[in-house]
Design a protein around this motif. Structure first.
Motif, mmCIF file in Angstrom:
data_model
loop_
_atom_site.group_PDB
_atom_site.id
_atom_site.type_symbol
_atom_site.label_atom_id
_atom_site.label_comp_id
_atom_site.label_asym_id
_atom_site.label_seq_id
_atom_site.Cartn_x
_atom_site.Cartn_y
_atom_site.Cartn_z
ATOM 1 N N ILE A 167 0.791 -1.201 -0.021
ATOM 2 C CA ILE A 167 0.031 -0.185 0.034
ATOM 3 C C ILE A 167 0.918 1.344 -0.026
ATOM 4 O O ILE A 167 1.847 1.397 0.824
ATOM 5 C CB ILE A 167 -0.945 0.252 1.248
ATOM 6 N N GLY A 205 0.363 7.745 -1.790
ATOM 7 C CA GLY A 205 0.355 8.599 -2.964
ATOM 8 C C GLY A 205 1.435 8.453 -3.784
ATOM 9 O O GLY A 205 2.407 7.639 -3.444
ATOM 10 N N LEU A 234 8.659 9.171 -0.564
ATOM 11 C CA LEU A 234 9.246 9.586 0.686
ATOM 12 C C LEU A 234 10.775 9.009 1.106
ATOM 13 O O LEU A 234 11.039 7.843 0.356
ATOM 14 C CB LEU A 234 8.086 9.415 1.918
ATOM 15 N N GLY A 259 9.432 4.213 5.346
ATOM 16 C CA GLY A 259 8.159 4.028 5.415
ATOM 17 C C GLY A 259 7.443 4.642 6.675
ATOM 18 O O GLY A 259 6.039 4.297 6.911
ATOM 19 N N PRO A 263 4.395 7.220 6.139
ATOM 20 C CA PRO A 263 3.373 6.724 5.447
ATOM 21 C C PRO A 263 2.595 5.798 6.454
ATOM 22 O O PRO A 263 1.169 5.744 6.356
ATOM 23 C CB PRO A 263 3.555 5.992 4.184
#
Ligand code: ADE
Length: 257
Positions: free
Chosen positions: A136, A139, A143, A146, A149
């Motif tokens: 998942i 967007g 970045l 992780g 997110p």
């Protein structure tokens, strides 16, 4: 609901999740989280190394399979002892399905969720194949790791767990739950910088207020998120207009006044 986060930076996760509404929900026992340091599972007792060069060349280092696998097995063992189930394991990656409210709702029904936060240039594919159930993304941008997110997803999921928000209803009526953005809201004073609160909101007529709010939500969604508006219209097709009254057979001649 219990969140288990495999990470190289547990303090990042702890800082975010133990604050504000989620902190209160933890204190009340509605949710729990553990941020598990993957480094603690390194077989390299001296430097606790968790990354290495990529076979075939290429820039950057890759997170190795073994520490992640052992970290996961320790988490899984704890969960299995309690519930005799294997949890869903989410790898947060820009290569995943894009996270949305529907996914948050689906995941909020789980008792345990495991998140894997990547770093460096990625993770050895073999451990992903072995443990990950869901890929998942938050967007289409990249970045540095992780952790952000994962905490974004956890926040969105956790607030849907019963008891986490003070008012269960507020989780249901906000943006996205019916493909509509939220209507505009106003607080005191009644007039600020020459701008007045829409008079209908002061009328005390709850039915009219609800109708106005729905109308505003539709207008706002159409303007700001035409993609969502399309979905809304698909699921809520406008009612066909009332049939026009049949004309009289011999209408009286129109009078020009
Ligand atoms: N890791 C780096 N970028 C990300 C993103 N956009 N979504 C999820 N995980 C990520």
């Amino acid at each position: 609901m219990n969140f288990h986060i495999m990470t190289l930076f547990p303090e990042m996760i702890e800082q975010i999740l133990s604050t504000s509404i989620l902190g209160r929900a933890i204190d009340k026992g509605h949710i729990s989280f553990e941020a598990v340091n993957i480094r603690d599972y390194s077989n390299d007792n001296k430097h606790h190394k968790v990354d290495d060069y990529t076979y075939g060349g290429g820039a950057g280092m890759l997170m190795q399979a073994q520490p992640i696998y052992d970290c996961y097995k320790a988490i899984e063992a704890g969960i299995k002892e309690k519930t005799d189930t294997t949890p869903r394991v989410i790898y947060v990656t820009p290569q995943g399905k894009v996270f949305d409210q529907k996914i948050a709702q689906e995941l909020s029904k789980e008792e345990d969720l495991v998140f894997l936060c990547g770093h460096y240039e990625g993770v050895d594919e073999r451990v992903l194949e072995e443990i990950v159930t869901d890929y998942i993304s938050i967007g289409d941008y990249v970045l540095t790791g992780g952790e952000l997110p994962a905490t974004v997803m956890i926040d969105a999921i956790a607030r849907l767990v019963p008891g986490v928000l003070n008012n269960d209803e507020s989780a249901m009526t906000e943006s996205f739950s019916n493909n509509l953005l939220e209507y505009p809201q106003y607080s005191r004073p009644e007039e600020w910088m020459g701008k007045k609160v829409p008079p209908i909101l002061l009328s005390g007529d709850h039915k009219k207020v609800d109708e106005w709010r729905l109308e505003q939500a539709i207008i706002r969604t159409k303007e700001r998120r035409p993609d969502l508006y399309e979905k809304y219209i698909e699921e809520n097709p406008p009612k066909p207009p009332k049939k026009p009254r049949r004309k009289k057979k011999n209408p009286e001649p129109e009078q020009n006044i």
